[in-house]
Design an enzyme around this catalytic site. Sequence first.
Site: not given
Ligand code: EPU
Length: 337
Positions: A162, A237, A333
């Site tokens: 990012r 995010s 972010e």
């Molecule tokens: N999780 C939780 N609770 C929540 C959300 C997530 O426990 O409320 C846990 C999930 O269970 C999982 C882990 O966190 O084990 C990862 O969750 P997820 O796959 O939803 O991805 P993320 O790390 O929360 C990142 C990006 C997103 C992108 C997704 C998928 C960042 C800051 N965010 O989110 O990007 O869509 O991976 O690749 O890196 C954005 O940048 O606006 C965005 C949405």
Amino acid sequence: MQFSENLSLKPYNTFGIDVKARKFLSIYSLDELKKVLRKVYKSEIFILGGGSNMLLTRDIDKIVLHIALSGKTIISKTKNEVVVEAGAGENWHQFVLWTLEQGFGGLENLSLIPGNVGTAPIQNIGAYGVELKDSFVSCKTVHIQTLEEQTFYLKDCDFGYRNSVFKNELKGDYIITSVQFRLSSQNHHLNTDYGVIPQWLEKNKISEPGIKDISNAVIAIRQSKLPDPRLLGNSGSFFKNPIVDKKTFKSIQEEYPEIPFYALAENAIKIPAGWLIETAGFKGYREGDAGVHKNQALVLVNYDKATGEEVLNLATKIQQKIKETFTISLEPEVNII
Ligand code: EPU
């Protein structure tokens, strides 16, 4: 050159925050952009792209230039590869769908990300195991002071998680006018590593997926977790996933053995901020019209009339609680303005 005055920016930012621009102009051509830049003081300018990665906390007492440069073109084609170019003002998801319609692969995992083509390189958008930098060739820019046109290639952009040169040392210096991508025209390299994608394909009985299937999977996954900004204001995010050292991680893991993580290097571990926020009890939390989304705690939302300040107060409260509970500092972010 017809400026609008005191225009509400609510339709121009996905958080749906109602602040005003002192002056506002949509820019449809490079000539028009240069003409305006020649006429106004540079310190007076505020550049607006898709408005999908910002939290507006105050009126913009400047001239807002809304970059609406359009166009989608195939630049070159070989047997296996194609280079395409899109104007900075093209909607990102519509552009991705266009590449898929043409049968070009590479951007399918980045389906449904809000925002425009021109702002995508600034934070090197990424999702489901793919980042913009993986298919980025170059972007054309105009220097805001000298009006010189300059092309930035992959090596010039210093892309990170990012992050890019446009968020750091060159912040505010250049306006991105178009972006080129190298995509596959056959033998697509599908990226199905991200756990939820194979699960979705299996559930839908797709054993030999193509690029459109991956896109459909990503669209369905995003729609199930992430709020549609047209229905509920948000900027995706709100925080970055923090990267901590092993010692910090181990001490949290002792108390919370179920903590999800990705090891990046020997002493660098990425923890999902969504998990931290949920574990700290904020998922679905609401203060007035500012809230934490009920399905994805990393996303802050504006239920209707929240001000940028109210959302920011909530973000600060979350940061303090995460610091207290886990000794981790969450970094936003989104750009806070
Ligand atoms: N999780 C939780 N609770 C929540 C959300 C997530 O426990 O409320 C846990 C999930 O269970 C999982 C882990 O966190 O084990 C990862 O969750 P997820 O796959 O939803 O991805 P993320 O790390 O929360 C990142 C990006 C997103 C992108 C997704 C998928 C960042 C800051 N965010 O989110 O990007 O869509 O991976 O690749 O890196 C954005 O940048 O606006 C965005 C949405």
